[in-house]
Design a protein around this motif. Structure first.
Motif, PDB file in Angstrom:
ATOM      1  N   VAL A 347     -16.446  -8.411   1.121  1.00 39.39           N
ATOM      2  CA  VAL A 347     -15.142  -7.756   1.205  1.00 39.39           C
ATOM      3  C   VAL A 347     -14.651  -7.361  -0.188  1.00 39.39           C
ATOM      4  CG1 VAL A 347     -12.730  -8.023   1.927  1.00 39.39           C
ATOM      5  CG2 VAL A 347     -14.559  -9.045   3.296  1.00 39.39           C
ATOM      6  N   ILE A 348     -14.942  -8.188  -1.187  1.00 37.14           N
ATOM      7  CA  ILE A 348     -14.405  -8.012  -2.533  1.00 37.14           C
ATOM      8  C   ILE A 348     -15.158  -6.970  -3.352  1.00 37.14           C
ATOM      9  CG2 ILE A 348     -13.887  -9.222  -4.693  1.00 37.14           C
ATOM     10  CD1 ILE A 348     -12.178 -10.033  -2.215  1.00 37.14           C
ATOM     11  N   GLN A 349     -16.464  -6.847  -3.137  1.00 36.08           N
ATOM     12  CA  GLN A 349     -17.290  -5.963  -3.961  1.00 36.08           C
ATOM     13  C   GLN A 349     -16.784  -4.523  -3.915  1.00 36.08           C
ATOM     14  OE1 GLN A 349     -21.412  -5.718  -2.785  1.00 36.08           O
ATOM     15  NE2 GLN A 349     -22.056  -5.153  -4.843  1.00 36.08           N
ATOM     16  N   ASP A 350     -16.470  -3.955  -5.089  1.00 41.43           N
ATOM     17  CA  ASP A 350     -15.983  -2.572  -5.219  1.00 41.43           C
ATOM     18  C   ASP A 350     -14.688  -2.325  -4.450  1.00 41.43           C
ATOM     19  OD1 ASP A 350     -18.175  -1.877  -6.831  1.00 41.43           O
ATOM     20  OD2 ASP A 350     -19.410  -1.425  -5.084  1.00 41.43           O
ATOM     21  N   ILE A 351     -13.876  -3.375  -4.275  1.00 43.79           N
ATOM     22  CA  ILE A 351     -12.621  -3.227  -3.530  1.00 43.79           C
ATOM     23  C   ILE A 351     -11.670  -2.270  -4.238  1.00 43.79           C
ATOM     24  CG2 ILE A 351     -11.443  -5.209  -4.605  1.00 43.79           C
ATOM     25  CD1 ILE A 351     -10.324  -5.837  -1.778  1.00 43.79           C
ATOM     26  N   ASP A 352     -11.818  -2.125  -5.565  1.00 39.77           N
ATOM     27  CA  ASP A 352     -10.977  -1.202  -6.329  1.00 39.77           C
ATOM     28  C   ASP A 352     -11.292   0.258  -6.020  1.00 39.77           C
ATOM     29  OD1 ASP A 352     -13.394  -2.215  -7.731  1.00 39.77           O
ATOM     30  OD2 ASP A 352     -12.938  -0.585  -9.127  1.00 39.77           O
ATOM     31  N   LYS A 353     -12.460   0.521  -5.415  1.00 39.18           N
ATOM     32  CA  LYS A 353     -12.868   1.886  -5.102  1.00 39.18           C
ATOM     33  C   LYS A 353     -12.838   2.173  -3.601  1.00 39.18           C
ATOM     34  CE  LYS A 353     -16.151   1.350  -8.887  1.00 39.18           C
ATOM     35  NZ  LYS A 353     -17.557   1.029  -9.180  1.00 39.18           N
ATOM     36  N   ASN A 354     -12.407   1.205  -2.814  1.00 40.18           N
ATOM     37  CA  ASN A 354     -12.528   1.321  -1.368  1.00 40.18           C
ATOM     38  C   ASN A 354     -11.231   0.865  -0.700  1.00 40.18           C
ATOM     39  OD1 ASN A 354     -13.195   0.918   1.393  1.00 40.18           O
ATOM     40  ND2 ASN A 354     -15.361   0.655   0.866  1.00 40.18           N
ATOM     41  N   VAL A 376      -8.784 -17.948  -1.268  1.00 38.40           N
ATOM     42  CA  VAL A 376      -9.666 -17.860  -2.436  1.00 38.40           C
ATOM     43  C   VAL A 376     -10.564 -16.641  -2.241  1.00 38.40           C
ATOM     44  CG1 VAL A 376     -11.457 -18.986  -3.805  1.00 38.40           C
ATOM     45  CG2 VAL A 376      -9.704 -20.379  -2.685  1.00 38.40           C
ATOM     46  N   ALA A 377     -10.577 -15.743  -3.220  1.00 41.03           N
ATOM     47  CA  ALA A 377     -11.494 -14.600  -3.182  1.00 41.03           C
ATOM     48  C   ALA A 377     -12.743 -14.954  -3.975  1.00 41.03           C
ATOM     49  CB  ALA A 377     -10.821 -13.373  -3.779  1.00 41.03           C
ATOM     50  N   GLU A 378     -13.914 -14.715  -3.382  1.00 39.28           N
ATOM     51  CA  GLU A 378     -15.181 -15.105  -4.013  1.00 39.28           C
ATOM     52  C   GLU A 378     -15.896 -13.897  -4.614  1.00 39.28           C
ATOM     53  OE1 GLU A 378     -17.285 -18.592  -1.844  1.00 39.28           O
ATOM     54  OE2 GLU A 378     -16.732 -17.184  -0.269  1.00 39.28           O
ATOM     55  N   GLY A 379     -16.709 -14.168  -5.636  1.00 42.14           N
ATOM     56  CA  GLY A 379     -17.635 -13.175  -6.160  1.00 42.14           C
ATOM     57  C   GLY A 379     -16.994 -12.085  -7.001  1.00 42.14           C
ATOM     58  N   ILE A 380     -15.919 -12.400  -7.736  1.00 40.88           N
ATOM     59  CA  ILE A 380     -15.281 -11.395  -8.586  1.00 40.88           C
ATOM     60  C   ILE A 380     -16.182 -11.128  -9.797  1.00 40.88           C
ATOM     61  CG2 ILE A 380     -13.121 -10.706  -9.698  1.00 40.88           C
ATOM     62  CD1 ILE A 380     -12.968 -11.752  -6.716  1.00 40.88           C
ATOM     63  N   SER A 387      -7.886  -7.048 -10.606  1.00 44.09           N
ATOM     64  CA  SER A 387      -6.548  -6.442 -10.602  1.00 44.09           C
ATOM     65  C   SER A 387      -6.065  -6.153  -9.179  1.00 44.09           C
ATOM     66  CB  SER A 387      -6.540  -5.158 -11.430  1.00 44.09           C
ATOM     67  OG  SER A 387      -7.331  -4.149 -10.824  1.00 44.09           O
ATOM     68  N   VAL A 388      -6.991  -5.763  -8.282  1.00 44.55           N
ATOM     69  CA  VAL A 388      -6.619  -5.531  -6.880  1.00 44.55           C
ATOM     70  C   VAL A 388      -6.158  -6.832  -6.239  1.00 44.55           C
ATOM     71  CG1 VAL A 388      -7.444  -4.801  -4.608  1.00 44.55           C
ATOM     72  CG2 VAL A 388      -8.195  -3.581  -6.643  1.00 44.55           C
ATOM     73  N   LEU A 389      -6.847  -7.925  -6.559  1.00 44.63           N
ATOM     74  CA  LEU A 389      -6.468  -9.223  -6.011  1.00 44.63           C
ATOM     75  C   LEU A 389      -5.096  -9.635  -6.517  1.00 44.63           C
ATOM     76  CD1 LEU A 389      -9.878 -11.105  -6.439  1.00 44.63           C
ATOM     77  CD2 LEU A 389      -9.064  -9.786  -4.487  1.00 44.63           C
ATOM     78  N   SER A 390      -4.843  -9.402  -7.797  1.00 47.28           N
ATOM     79  CA  SER A 390      -3.554  -9.783  -8.390  1.00 47.28           C
ATOM     80  C   SER A 390      -2.399  -9.026  -7.746  1.00 47.28           C
ATOM     81  CB  SER A 390      -3.556  -9.530  -9.901  1.00 47.28           C
ATOM     82  OG  SER A 390      -4.479 -10.370 -10.548  1.00 47.28           O
ATOM     83  N   ARG A 391      -2.570  -7.716  -7.564  1.00 46.78           N
ATOM     84  CA  ARG A 391      -1.458  -6.942  -6.998  1.00 46.78           C
ATOM     85  C   ARG A 391      -1.219  -7.264  -5.518  1.00 46.78           C
ATOM     86  NH1 ARG A 391      -4.659  -1.840  -7.546  1.00 46.78           N
ATOM     87  NH2 ARG A 391      -5.383  -1.222  -5.468  1.00 46.78           N
ATOM     88  N   ASN A 392      -2.238  -7.834  -4.855  1.00 47.79           N
ATOM     89  CA  ASN A 392      -2.064  -8.273  -3.469  1.00 47.79           C
ATOM     90  C   ASN A 392      -1.690  -9.745  -3.367  1.00 47.79           C
ATOM     91  OD1 ASN A 392      -2.832  -6.069  -1.345  1.00 47.79           O
ATOM     92  ND2 ASN A 392      -4.309  -5.804  -3.007  1.00 47.79           N
ATOM     93  N   LYS A 393      -1.446 -10.360  -4.540  1.00 54.98           N
ATOM     94  CA  LYS A 393      -0.972 -11.744  -4.608  1.00 54.98           C
ATOM     95  C   LYS A 393      -1.920 -12.738  -3.925  1.00 54.98           C
ATOM     96  CE  LYS A 393       3.925 -10.719  -5.233  1.00 54.98           C
ATOM     97  NZ  LYS A 393       3.672  -9.368  -5.749  1.00 54.98           N
ATOM     98  N   VAL A 394      -3.224 -12.528  -4.160  1.00 53.45           N
ATOM     99  CA  VAL A 394      -4.217 -13.520  -3.723  1.00 53.45           C
ATOM    100  C   VAL A 394      -4.012 -14.789  -4.551  1.00 53.45           C
ATOM    101  CG1 VAL A 394      -6.686 -14.039  -3.616  1.00 53.45           C
ATOM    102  CG2 VAL A 394      -5.849 -11.766  -2.994  1.00 53.45           C
ATOM    103  N   ASP A 395      -4.128 -15.962  -3.931  1.00 53.29           N
ATOM    104  CA  ASP A 395      -3.815 -17.221  -4.611  1.00 53.29           C
ATOM    105  C   ASP A 395      -4.836 -17.566  -5.692  1.00 53.29           C
ATOM    106  OD1 ASP A 395      -1.554 -17.959  -2.830  1.00 53.29           O
ATOM    107  OD2 ASP A 395      -3.133 -18.055  -1.308  1.00 53.29           O
ATOM    108  N   LEU A 396      -6.121 -17.621  -5.294  1.00 50.59           N
ATOM    109  CA  LEU A 396      -7.165 -18.146  -6.176  1.00 50.59           C
ATOM    110  C   LEU A 396      -8.390 -17.235  -6.147  1.00 50.59           C
ATOM    111  CD1 LEU A 396      -6.955 -21.845  -4.887  1.00 50.59           C
ATOM    112  CD2 LEU A 396      -5.908 -20.978  -6.976  1.00 50.59           C
ATOM    113  N   ALA A 397      -9.213 -17.329  -7.192  1.00 51.04           N
ATOM    114  CA  ALA A 397     -10.419 -16.498  -7.245  1.00 51.04           C
ATOM    115  C   ALA A 397     -11.511 -17.210  -8.020  1.00 51.04           C
ATOM    116  CB  ALA A 397     -10.110 -15.151  -7.896  1.00 51.04           C
ATOM    117  N   GLN A 398     -12.761 -16.834  -7.721  1.00 49.60           N
ATOM    118  CA  GLN A 398     -13.896 -17.335  -8.486  1.00 49.60           C
ATOM    119  C   GLN A 398     -14.956 -16.247  -8.555  1.00 49.60           C
ATOM    120  OE1 GLN A 398     -15.085 -20.251  -4.991  1.00 49.60           O
ATOM    121  NE2 GLN A 398     -16.734 -20.281  -6.483  1.00 49.60           N
TER     122      GLN A 398
END
Length: 415
Positions: A347-354, A376-380, A387-398
């Protein structure tokens, strides 16, 4: 590679360039290659039963059916070849990205392909009653000859399928039994980052087999453990080793430990976990999150939900891994009501372009808020995704953007 039709290769496929090149290209891209065998146990009996014409018709139907089902279930980019190298069945060579795939997913795909193929074969030719055996193995990257490495992996996959006495199966059983009995695994830790503050909030434990061995890769290790009925013992050792490392390092941050549903649903699990906790009384279950891979089905596991309830009463938190990657994410979330939802790399891969992927993320965030789960978003892998995760207020990432997995003693420190 673009693939309109899966191509069958004759028995001498090993010396043909396309397969060799496909395997080499996968290795060069950092991928693994799995050799998956679908063997027919009673093929000789079927030959006698169906007669020459019926048997020829069955073999033609067998290849056509598996080709169609595999094309439905697996992306063409992941397929290297489907062939009848073994005279008693078919073999699939499939690319695996070990960062984003897991052994459970391979196992589930293999079972689904077989289940759907058996159903279609029965509908098309009811008199044919093949008895399938399945097994898989990963091609060893460090082998000096790609050709010999493919042959070896194929033999080992066949051995896993047939569970033959005095073959590679016994050797693999001996190897994984030795690893379990001597607890010859090591742990790496990958940090989980608070997106609002940039601080390390938790660590996920990742397992490796004995260094420089054929089972060093977690894909190899857990696939052999699963096929030799050693998975439960191996996963308990990972838990035990994790407790030891927490004690050694004095870590006070949260720890994520992966478990398959089949292990969590074992009727011995609660008793065994309590025994290990009793040996480490300074470690609270409240520090531990049990991460359940979403790709393993929980259906039909009588003890699973009961065990989850007891584990929560003991203080453990529960996370669902790989959300968005499998077939039953929402069902699993509604059944388990997890404390944490981990969104899969797919889901996360290339989310900034999709924009569709960002919409999927927003949908999963809504589900998480309804359930009361952290996300938690995986595989950043880069700043744009972060930046996409931050603007969507995702809690945690790895992911590699923040840090690669480290040796536990170096990477894990008290907060």
């Amino acid at each position: 590679m673009p693939l309109d039709k899966i191509r069958f290769y004759p028995p001498q496929f090993i010396i043909r360039d396309p397969i060799m090149k496909g395997v080499k290209k996968a290795f060069a891209s950092g991928e693994e290659v799995a050799v998956i065998v679908f063997n027919i146990k009673n093929l000789r009996e079927m030959s006698e039963q169906l007669g020459e014409q019926g048997y020829t018709q069955f073999i033609r139907l067998l290849k056509k059916t598996f080709q169609e089902i595999i094309e439905q279930e697996i992306s063409s980019k992941e397929i290297i070849a489907l062939h009848d190298y073994s005279s008693d069945g078919l073999t699939l060579l499939m690319k695996i990205n070990h960062e984003y795939h897991c052994v459970n997913e391979i196992d589930q795909k293999m079972k689904k392909i077989l289940r759907n193929s058996e159903k279609k074969l029965h509908e098309e030719m009811p008199l044919a009653r093949p008895i399938f055996e399945t097994g898989y193995m990963f091609i060893e990257k460090k082998h000096y000859s790609i050709q010999e490495a493919i042959m070896k992996a194929h033999q080992q996959a066949l051995a896993m399928a047939e569970k033959r006495v005095q073959t590679e199966f016994n050797e693999m059983l001996y190897t994984v039994s030795k690893i379990v009995s001597q607890k010859e695994i090591s742990l790496l830790a990958q940090p989980i980052i608070d997106l609002a503050t940039g601080e390390v909030r938790a660590w996920e434990m990742l397992t490796r087999g004995p260094k420089e061995s054929i089972l060093e890769s977690p894909l190899q290790l857990f696939s052999v453990a699963r096929q030799t009925s050693m998975l439960y013992d191996l996963e308990l050792i990972v838990f035990e080793k994790t407790l030891e490392q927490i004690h050694t390092t004095g870590c006070t941050q949260d720890i994520f430990i992966n478990f398959t549903p089949i292990t969590l649903g074992n009727n011995r699990f609660i008793r065994d976990i309590k025994k290990l906790l009793a040996k480490n009384k300074n470690i609270s279950p409240r520090q531990l999150t049990l991460e359940i891979t979403e790709r393993d089905s929980i259906e039909g596991m009588e003890n699973f939900l009961y065990n989850i309830k007891v584990l929560r009463m003991l203080g453990f938190r529960v996370a669902i891994d790989d959300t968005g990657a499998g077939y039953a994410s929402l069902h699993s979330i509604s059944e388990i009501m997890p404390d944490i939802i981990k969104i899969d790399r797919s889901v996360i891969q290339d989310i900034d372009k999709n924009t569709v992927k960002e919409s999927m993320l927003k949908g999963l965030l809504l589900v998480a808020r309804e359930v009361g789960s952290l996300v938690v978003a995986e595989g950043i892998e880069n700043e744009a995704e972060a930046s996409v995760l931050s603007r969507n207020k995702v809690d945690l990432a790895q992911g590699y953007y923040y840090a690669r997995p480290n040796a536990l003693m170096k990477g894990l420190k008290s907060s």
